[in-house]
Design a protein around this motif. Structure first.
Motif, short mmCIF file in Angstrom:
data_model
loop_
_atom_site.label_atom_id
_atom_site.label_comp_id
_atom_site.label_asym_id
_atom_site.label_seq_id
_atom_site.Cartn_x
_atom_site.Cartn_y
_atom_site.Cartn_z
N SER A 122 8.91 -6.84 2.98
CA SER A 122 8.21 -7.01 1.68
C SER A 122 6.83 -7.39 1.73
O SER A 122 6.53 -8.03 2.81
CB SER A 122 9.22 -8.03 0.96
N LEU A 123 5.91 -7.23 0.90
CA LEU A 123 4.63 -7.77 0.96
C LEU A 123 4.41 -9.01 0.42
O LEU A 123 3.67 -9.13 -0.61
CB LEU A 123 3.69 -6.49 0.01
N ASN A 124 5.18 -10.04 1.07
CA ASN A 124 4.99 -11.29 0.68
C ASN A 124 4.89 -11.92 2.24
O ASN A 124 4.22 -11.55 3.24
CB ASN A 124 5.97 -11.96 0.01
N VAL A 147 11.03 5.62 8.54
CA VAL A 147 10.21 5.50 7.44
C VAL A 147 10.15 4.17 7.22
O VAL A 147 11.09 3.51 7.00
CB VAL A 147 10.76 6.40 6.40
N ILE A 148 8.64 3.74 6.84
CA ILE A 148 8.59 2.44 6.86
C ILE A 148 8.28 2.25 5.10
O ILE A 148 7.69 2.77 4.55
CB ILE A 148 7.10 1.86 7.46
N LEU A 149 9.11 1.51 4.66
CA LEU A 149 8.85 0.97 3.10
C LEU A 149 8.35 -0.44 2.89
O LEU A 149 8.97 -1.34 3.20
CB LEU A 149 10.23 0.99 2.53
N LEU A 150 7.26 -0.60 2.29
CA LEU A 150 6.62 -1.97 2.13
C LEU A 150 6.99 -2.24 0.68
O LEU A 150 6.40 -2.05 -0.44
CB LEU A 150 5.12 -1.75 2.17
N SER A 151 8.05 -3.15 0.45
CA SER A 151 8.68 -3.35 -0.72
C SER A 151 7.81 -4.69 -1.36
O SER A 151 7.38 -5.08 -0.88
CB SER A 151 10.25 -3.80 -0.79
N LYS A 152 8.28 -4.69 -2.80
CA LYS A 152 7.60 -5.57 -3.60
C LYS A 152 5.96 -5.61 -3.73
O LYS A 152 5.30 -6.65 -3.54
CB LYS A 152 8.17 -7.11 -2.86
N ALA A 153 5.60 -4.38 -3.90
CA ALA A 153 4.08 -4.25 -3.82
C ALA A 153 3.30 -4.75 -5.08
O ALA A 153 2.37 -5.04 -4.89
CB ALA A 153 4.00 -2.63 -3.90
N ASP A 154 4.02 -5.11 -5.97
CA ASP A 154 3.82 -5.81 -7.30
C ASP A 154 3.21 -7.27 -6.97
O ASP A 154 2.69 -7.75 -7.54
CB ASP A 154 4.80 -5.84 -8.33
N LEU A 155 3.61 -7.73 -5.72
CA LEU A 155 3.27 -9.47 -5.47
C LEU A 155 2.07 -9.15 -4.30
O LEU A 155 1.84 -10.52 -4.15
CB LEU A 155 4.60 -9.89 -4.69
N CYS A 156 1.65 -7.83 -4.21
CA CYS A 156 0.57 -7.83 -3.43
C CYS A 156 -0.66 -7.16 -3.92
O CYS A 156 -0.70 -6.33 -4.68
CB CYS A 156 0.94 -7.07 -2.12
N ASP A 157 -1.78 -8.05 -3.57
CA ASP A 157 -3.35 -7.25 -4.13
C ASP A 157 -3.90 -6.39 -3.26
O ASP A 157 -4.71 -5.50 -3.65
CB ASP A 157 -4.31 -8.46 -4.51
N ASP A 158 -3.60 -6.32 -1.99
CA ASP A 158 -3.71 -5.25 -0.97
C ASP A 158 -3.01 -4.31 -0.30
O ASP A 158 -3.06 -4.22 0.83
CB ASP A 158 -4.78 -6.04 -0.02
#
Length: 363
Positions: A122-124, A147-158
């Protein structure tokens, strides 16, 4: 057999099944593992499965237990909604790690016959490229496509910057920033979910695996809960491994979160594949056995000083190398111990045989 195709049965498995006389048995795929009992999908529907006495005895010798995703030989007990598992078909792929807390090298099988492995972070505060390198080693060793999944992209500005960083440590591996909350990246993920294709999810606790299952299924297949704000970690929402049939036609295995991933082995060359850039540059070192620490003529150190290789990546390169070498030594010690145990059992028999042979010769 037609009902089994949606669970991954194909001509390859059909050919494997026909190699032996299994006329009294039926194929089934393990969809959930509850320890002593398994849920198994068959052409006649889902049943409960338990191991035969012979299989339980075999497992005591150290063979891995059946895992979610395994195709098994099942004797159905008519009218009882359950069956006896008599064997496991040879696995095409197997995702394994070193069993946590084990003093000797012990394989813990996570899932079997998986085609694609979603590596979720997750992107935190959970975001950690070094941990992802470890997951990539496991994936390549398992024979699956990561396959890489970067979850919770809504919590990350970059999120785009983080995705680019992941692409650098995993050349050629697809990377997707997603958000179940904002329905971001769903089409890209669904593209992997084809009929008969098995996808597994793995990642640390609280990274959003169960949320992804629910998001893709459109239902609450898995229970979810919040994470701790101080360290962005979650508790083990998923307590067992389970395989779900998704509406898109694919199959997905959700697994309990890992607080620590201990690597089991490197038979698939996963370590070299993950660190191929360092290995390639290392060929230019003056000494063939260069450890890339402070040796003269070290091409890797030159690359680090020039900013071509991240110092932390190099440290993880050495750390995972030592870990795998240590696991190999533990496995060798375990094998020697088993060999000694076998000899101690057989030796008295040999002595007894020699005694009677000598008596017969005297007579």
């Amino acid at each position: 057999m037609n009902k089994l195709t949606q669970y991954g049965w194909n001509t390859s498995w059909d050919h494997e099944w026909s190699k032996e006389d299994r006329s009294l048995l039926k194929p089934g795929r393990i969809t959930a593992d509850f320890g002593q009992m398994y849920r198994v999908y068959t052409s006649e529907g889902e049943v409960w499965g338990e191991l035969s006495g012979k299989m339980k005895h075999t497992l005591q010798s150290g063979d891995p237990s059946p895992a979610v995703g395994d195709w098994v030989e099942l004797q159905l007990l008519e009218g009882e909604g359950r069956g006896i598992i008599h064997g496991i078909l040879d696995r095409k792929t197997s995702i394994s790690r070193q069993k946590a807390g084990a003093k000797s090298a012990q394989e813990q099988l996570i899932a079997a016959n998986v085609d694609i492995l979603f590596l979720v972070t997750s992107l935190n505060d959970d975001y950690n490229p070094r941990r992802m390198e470890r997951y990539l080693i496991m994936a390549w060793n398992s024979g699956v496509s990561p396959v890489i999944l970067l979850s919770k992209a809504d919590l990350c500005d970059d999120a785009e910057v983080k995705a680019a960083e992941m692409e650098l440590i995993a050349p050629g591996v697809p990377v997707h920033a997603i958000s179940a909350l904002e329905d971001l990246g769903k089409d890209a993920v669904i593209g992997y979910l084809k009929e008969g294709v098995t996808v597994a999810l793995t990642g640390s606790s609280g990274c959003g695996k169960s949320t992804i299952v629910n998001w893709l299924a459109g239902t609450s297949e898995q229970r979810t809960q919040g994470i701790r704000e101080d360290d962005s970690r979650g508790r083990h929402t998923t307590t067992h491994r389970e395989l779900f049939l998704l509406p898109q036609g694919g199959l997905m295995v959700d697994t309990p979160g890992m607080r620590e991933l201990q690597l089991y082995d490197d038979d698939g060359g996963g370590w070299e594949q993950v660190f191929a850039d360092i290995e390639a540059i290392g060929e230019g070192c003056r000494f063939a056995d260069c450890q890339h620490i402070n040796e003269a003529g070290c091409a890797v150190r030159v690359a680090v000083n020039a900013g071509e290789i991240d110092e932390k990546r190099l440290l993880n390169y050495r750390k995972t190398q030592r870990e795998l070498q240590f696991q190999m030594k533990k496995e060798a010690r375990s094998q020697r111990k088993m060999n000694r145990k076998d000899r101690s059992v057989k030796e008295p028999v040999r002595r007894k045989s020699s005694f009677w042979n000598s008596r017969l010769n005297e007579e």
